[in-house]
Design an enzyme around this catalytic site. Structure first.
Site, PDB file in Angstrom:
ATOM      1  N   GLU A 139      39.617  33.937  62.175  1.00  0.00           N
ATOM      2  CA  GLU A 139      40.663  34.871  62.600  1.00  0.00           C
ATOM      3  C   GLU A 139      40.243  36.315  62.337  1.00  0.00           C
ATOM      4  O   GLU A 139      40.585  36.890  61.304  1.00  0.00           O
ATOM      5  CB  GLU A 139      41.976  34.585  61.863  1.00  0.00           C
ATOM      6  CG  GLU A 139      42.647  33.316  62.296  1.00  0.00           C
ATOM      7  CD  GLU A 139      44.058  33.161  61.724  1.00  0.00           C
ATOM      8  OE1 GLU A 139      44.485  33.998  60.901  1.00  0.00           O
ATOM      9  OE2 GLU A 139      44.726  32.193  62.113  1.00  0.00           O
ATOM     10  N   GLU A 182      43.951  26.176  65.173  1.00  0.00           N
ATOM     11  CA  GLU A 182      44.861  26.219  64.022  1.00  0.00           C
ATOM     12  C   GLU A 182      46.277  26.522  64.491  1.00  0.00           C
ATOM     13  O   GLU A 182      46.487  27.436  65.277  1.00  0.00           O
ATOM     14  CB  GLU A 182      44.398  27.320  63.058  1.00  0.00           C
ATOM     15  CG  GLU A 182      44.896  27.129  61.644  1.00  0.00           C
ATOM     16  CD  GLU A 182      44.508  28.303  60.762  1.00  0.00           C
ATOM     17  OE1 GLU A 182      43.303  28.451  60.457  1.00  0.00           O
ATOM     18  OE2 GLU A 182      45.401  29.085  60.407  1.00  0.00           O
TER      19      GLU A 182
END
Ligand code: IDC
Length: 533
Positions: A371, A460
């Protein structure tokens, strides 16, 4: 003297290295600082079989080269990052890649500066601290503070003249100062230039300048496909049926070009919850419909990068997934290190190691930056991907998943500026959602990216808030999964553990690490598992 008829030579170089590091940090001991007491290098030699076991004791004695000098055990000034010993036939360089309170990682390079091929090398040295995690080699404690490093890989067993081999080590204990008292043992042989075990070029190895550009000539030549993979495991289950996954247009497809929907759990950070990385846990998920597991390896020190146990846990996870015929995503979990380039050097070490090891397997997927956040696609993430992709492609043609800006949310931005040319093949882009925080505005971004044909994989998600805690929003979760299923976008849920937080798939009271029952699942877990069907 040497027995030339046998055409073998046993080359043993014993050296003691002075750690002449001054308080002002003058750097590594130079060659001049090394006082050579005796240096008798072997004469000509050679052998095609070059087996050192054939050399008898008297020959060995004559052939040994002794070097001694004063040693400063464990000297380290706290700042010097590199230490080098130059012998008459080789050099050993130690580069401290990272050092922090309670741990370090280092790369060790042995260069053959002589004219003969060094076969089956073995390196001994003294080190006052602990060494329990090495890669590309095996480390054995062979005496008081003495370690012996031996090779485990074909590609680094022999060192051609002018070439280097490199191995890495790391610890979760303080760095105890540069090693001393080196002793390299090898069988020296004439090189016929046909050694199949040439060390990879230094540029492909960890330890090089993170800002250096990726090798523009890197080719995707990960080797031949095998039905029995490198570990000897037979490819089975879902992986046998669907084979190596690919990216076709905006879809992930199987070996026959049919759309393949990736589903399954992500681990929590495997440094903290390694116990859930086991065959029994994955088997239960498989039974409930999962076909993939994601192994989340946080990138920063102290959060799990590169400790012996973390890397072993990845090995364990890949093995378990392979035995179960499941796909496995190896995730470089950048989060606090928000710009991927911040951890490039470590990422390079990480992916070089694992791509070399698992690149030929059909079931391993590479996720290169979980991320990214607080950084731009064009300025930060895309350049990182352009360095990392060729590096992995040297060893693997499997899918590579690239993170997107704002904690892997800005797929719409990436859709306008995606990777092209040689970077594009079998690459898809990450999208993450936490349903109680991320709703229609984000779904619209995903729809925009879909309409532009961007291949997306959700590596995710959860139905709680982005913190991993808070309330659950199943309606928003349903909207997400419906959107994904309709568009054949795979989804992996955070996280397979019993941590007392909303995102955990298991109840905090569940003490089992495998063979779960539905009653062991949290409310989130029950919802998630229902989406694996
Ligand atoms: C969270 C964990 C939490 C941990 C925290 C910091 O659930 O236990 O304390 O990380 O390491 C992400 C990240 C993922 C987060 C998760 C929930 O990729 O690492 O895990 N999340 O906050 N992105 C959005 C949410």
């Amino acid at each position: 003297m040497m027995n030339r008829k046998r055409r073998n030579i046993y080359l043993c170089l014993i050296m003691i290295m002075a750690m002449l590091l001054t308080a002002c940090g003058s750097g590594a001991a130079s060659d001049a600082q090394i006082k050579e007491v005796r240096d008798v290098l072997n004469g000509e030699t050679s052998s095609s079989d070059g087996d050192k076991a054939n050399a008898d004791e008297s020959e060995k004695k004559d052939d040994i080269v002794f070097r001694t000098e004063e040693t400063k055990e464990g000297a380290w000034d706290g700042t010097t990052k590199e230490d080098k010993y130059a012998g008459s036939e080789y050099t050993v360089t130690i580069l401290l890649r990272d050092v922090w309170d309670g741990g370090f990682t280092a790369n060790v390079t042995i260069e053959n500066t002589g004219k003969k091929l060094l076969k089956d090398w073995e390196l001994k040295f003294k080190y006052g601290g602990r060494i329990s995690n090495v890669w590309n080699v095996k480390a054995t404690k062979t005496g008081d503070s003495e370690y012996t490093i031996t090779t485990t890989e074909d590609w680094n067993r022999n060192i051609e003249p002018g070439k280097k081999v490199e191995f890495g080590m790391s610890e979760q204990t303080d760095f105890a100062g540069f090693p001393t008292d080196y002793q390299l043992t090898a069988t020296a042989a004439e090189t016929d230039g046909t050694s199949s075990t040439e060390a990879p070029a230094a540029s492909s190895e960890p330890g090089t300048d993170p800002n250096a550009s990726a090798d523009p000539n890197a080719t995707a030549d990960p080797g031949t496909e095998e039905e029995v993979d490198v570990s000897g495991e037979t490819v089975s289950g879902t992986v046998k049926k669907h084979g190596r996954l690919k990216v076709k247009g905006r879809y992930i497809v199987d070996k026959k070009g049919k759309k393949f929907l990736i589903k399954g759990p992500s681990t929590h950070g495997i440094a903290w919850f390694p116990d859930y990385v086991n065959k029994s846990a994955f088997k239960t998920c498989k039974k409930w419909g999962a076909n993939t597991v994601r192994l989340a390896c946080y990138s920063s020190e102290g959060e799990g990068y590169n400790t012996g146990s973390v890397w072993n846990t990845i090995d364990k996870g890949v093995k378990a997934a392979t035995e179960l015929g499941m796909y496995v995503i190896i995730d470089w979990h950048i989060l606090n290190e928000n710009k991927p380039m911040m951890s490039f050097d470590r990422a390079k070490t990480f992916f070089t190691h694992f791509a070399k090891k698992y690149g030929k397997r059909k079931n391993v997927i590479w996720e290169i930056c979980n991320e990214p956040n607080g950084c731009e696609w064009a300025a930060d993430i895309k350049p990182y991907a352009k360095k990392m992709i060729p590096l992995i492609r040297k060893y693997s043609k499997n899918i590579i998943v690239v993170g997107t800006p704002t904690w892997s949310q800005d797929v719409d931005v990436v859709a306008n500026d995606r990777l092209t040319g040689r970077y594009k093949k079998d690459v898809c882009y990450t999208f993450h959602f936490y349903a109680a925080t991320h709703k229609d505005d984000l779904r619209n971004r995903v729809k925009t990216a879909i309409s532009k044909g961007l291949p997306i994989l959700c590596t995710e998600f959860s139905i709680c808030e982005a913190s991993g805690a808070g309330t659950l929003d199943k309606a928003s979760g349903n909207a997400w999964i419906n959107l994904f299923r309709k568009n054949s976008i795979g989804y992996i849920s955070w996280s397979l553990c019993n941590k007392d937080e909303a995102a955990s798939l298991l109840l905090p009271t569940c003490q089992k690490t495998g063979n779960f029952k539905k009653s062991d699942l949290s409310e989130t877990g029950k919802w998630v598992v229902s989406k694996w069907k």
